[in-house]
Design a protein around this motif. Sequence first.
Motif, PDB file in Angstrom:
ATOM      1  N   ASN A 337     -14.381   3.271  -9.927  1.00 56.62           N
ATOM      2  CA  ASN A 337     -13.850   4.514 -10.019  1.00 56.62           C
ATOM      3  C   ASN A 337     -13.851   5.300  -8.714  1.00 56.62           C
ATOM      4  O   ASN A 337     -13.775   6.515  -8.373  1.00 56.62           O
ATOM      5  CB  ASN A 337     -14.743   5.485 -10.916  1.00 56.62           C
ATOM      6  N   VAL A 338     -13.583   4.643  -7.627  1.00 59.20           N
ATOM      7  CA  VAL A 338     -13.617   5.313  -6.150  1.00 59.20           C
ATOM      8  C   VAL A 338     -12.369   6.119  -6.199  1.00 59.20           C
ATOM      9  O   VAL A 338     -11.233   5.612  -6.822  1.00 59.20           O
ATOM     10  CB  VAL A 338     -13.492   3.966  -5.114  1.00 59.20           C
ATOM     11  N   SER A 339     -12.485   7.202  -5.537  1.00 55.68           N
ATOM     12  CA  SER A 339     -11.081   8.056  -5.550  1.00 55.68           C
ATOM     13  C   SER A 339     -10.576   8.135  -4.163  1.00 55.68           C
ATOM     14  O   SER A 339     -11.103   7.564  -3.024  1.00 55.68           O
ATOM     15  CB  SER A 339     -11.708   9.471  -5.753  1.00 55.68           C
ATOM     16  N   ALA A 340      -9.404   8.623  -4.125  1.00 50.66           N
ATOM     17  CA  ALA A 340      -8.638   8.938  -2.741  1.00 50.66           C
ATOM     18  C   ALA A 340      -9.326   9.570  -1.746  1.00 50.66           C
ATOM     19  O   ALA A 340      -9.695   9.374  -0.636  1.00 50.66           O
ATOM     20  CB  ALA A 340      -7.454   9.417  -3.111  1.00 50.66           C
ATOM     21  N   ASP A 341     -10.133  10.404  -2.237  1.00 47.86           N
ATOM     22  CA  ASP A 341     -10.857  11.354  -1.458  1.00 47.86           C
ATOM     23  C   ASP A 341     -12.132  10.562  -0.961  1.00 47.86           C
ATOM     24  O   ASP A 341     -12.335  10.686   0.312  1.00 47.86           O
ATOM     25  CB  ASP A 341     -11.642  12.659  -2.133  1.00 47.86           C
ATOM     26  N   ASP A 342     -12.721   9.828  -1.786  1.00 51.18           N
ATOM     27  CA  ASP A 342     -13.701   8.830  -1.082  1.00 51.18           C
ATOM     28  C   ASP A 342     -12.975   7.985   0.036  1.00 51.18           C
ATOM     29  O   ASP A 342     -13.851   8.019   0.919  1.00 51.18           O
ATOM     30  CB  ASP A 342     -14.067   7.985  -2.249  1.00 51.18           C
ATOM     31  N   VAL A 343     -11.916   7.581   0.066  1.00 48.95           N
ATOM     32  CA  VAL A 343     -11.385   6.539   0.937  1.00 48.95           C
ATOM     33  C   VAL A 343     -10.999   7.510   2.246  1.00 48.95           C
ATOM     34  O   VAL A 343     -11.352   7.237   3.146  1.00 48.95           O
ATOM     35  CB  VAL A 343     -10.106   5.821   0.465  1.00 48.95           C
ATOM     36  N   ILE A 344     -10.389   8.607   2.188  1.00 48.70           N
ATOM     37  CA  ILE A 344     -10.319   9.605   3.278  1.00 48.70           C
ATOM     38  C   ILE A 344     -11.306   9.943   4.012  1.00 48.70           C
ATOM     39  O   ILE A 344     -11.573  10.007   5.162  1.00 48.70           O
ATOM     40  CB  ILE A 344      -9.329  10.936   2.692  1.00 48.70           C
TER      41      ILE A 344
END
Length: 378
Positions: A337-344
Amino acid sequence: MEEILMTPGPVKILPRILEAMSKPVKYHRGSEFAALYSDIVEMLKEIFQTENDIFVLSGSGTCAMEAAIGNIVRTDDRVLCISNGKFGERFIEIASKYSNAVMPLRFEWGLPVAVNHVAGAIDYFEPDVVTMVHNETSTGVLNPAVDIGALVKNANAIFVLDCITSIGGDDVPVDNIGADIAIVGSQKCIGAPPGLSALSISEEAWKRITANERRKPYYMDLISYKKSFEKLQTPYTPALPLFSALHEALRIVREEGLHHRILRHRTLARAVREAASRMNLQLFPKRAYSNTVTAINLPHGITEDEMKKEMRRRGIIIVGGQDKVKGKIFRIATMGNVSADDVIYTINALEDVLISRGLLHENERGVGVKTAERIIEL
Ligand SMILES: Cc1ncc(COP(=O)(O)O)c(C=O)c1O
């Protein structure tokens, strides 16, 4: 500061899943557990894309790997273990405990397994069982499961496929691949806590398991799992809170929809890859990139421990290399459940670390983040 887990398991656990895990425990011989287990298996069948039987084991992925081998393999069975990373090696180690005729077929770490070499080995060795890891987490390589599955079927052998870090995050059509036993771990793309694994078992695999009267596992005897499943139970006391958590995690997978989930995993992995390249980093694999974990060569000027420490100081937990590639690579997972924000946030932190070490020019601040944002927004 709350830390962001960008590790290839365990992964971030959403509050809904934590809540489910902390509900009062159900009696495992009662109707409530039966309904829960039945639901879990039904949802697992969707992400395995299979009609085969599925069981959940109260043990991590390695437990299911050993259950597969231990139930199928007899002492004189020829087992071809295809390996291009740490987890391929694990199958060799497990198989060697059960068979005297294990043939390791090794490929360079960082490359996908070569289908023509596997074909040659199958012709030569005439294996009873073939093992492979679909998504080799140690190197960030995705192996050609469909092609290898076809070869194994053609040779009438049993195909045991570790999909521990692919099912639930990438497209793994177990029945199309022809995987007789496919395995997933709870703490990877499904996004549940660690401690459970699940495996699917085909008709062909059942025939071998049933014929293997002297199979050695007791706790992981799959025939007892099959018998207990008739009553929607497990043979021994299951890790009940984890089953509740897995149930909720799978509901989240279903709500997102498998197709969207796969797309999200692919997009986020691509964002990491392209951002890394834009920051002058080199990917470790040469091709066949994993859609759930990205392995990156450590640049000169920073050690693995320093990289992990510097990232952690910025709130991001990543991992280094294992065995042969320890000290040479670092890995960023985009699982569950990793999010786009986590990646950024992760790319932003990585950029900052590189700049602080003089490995990226101050003028270039933002290039990685912009690249990732562009891909995520596509
Ligand atoms: C591809 C693969 N296989 C097997 C395992 C072992 O799983 P576990 O640590 O859950 O026993 C892992 C764990 O990272 C993995 O990534």
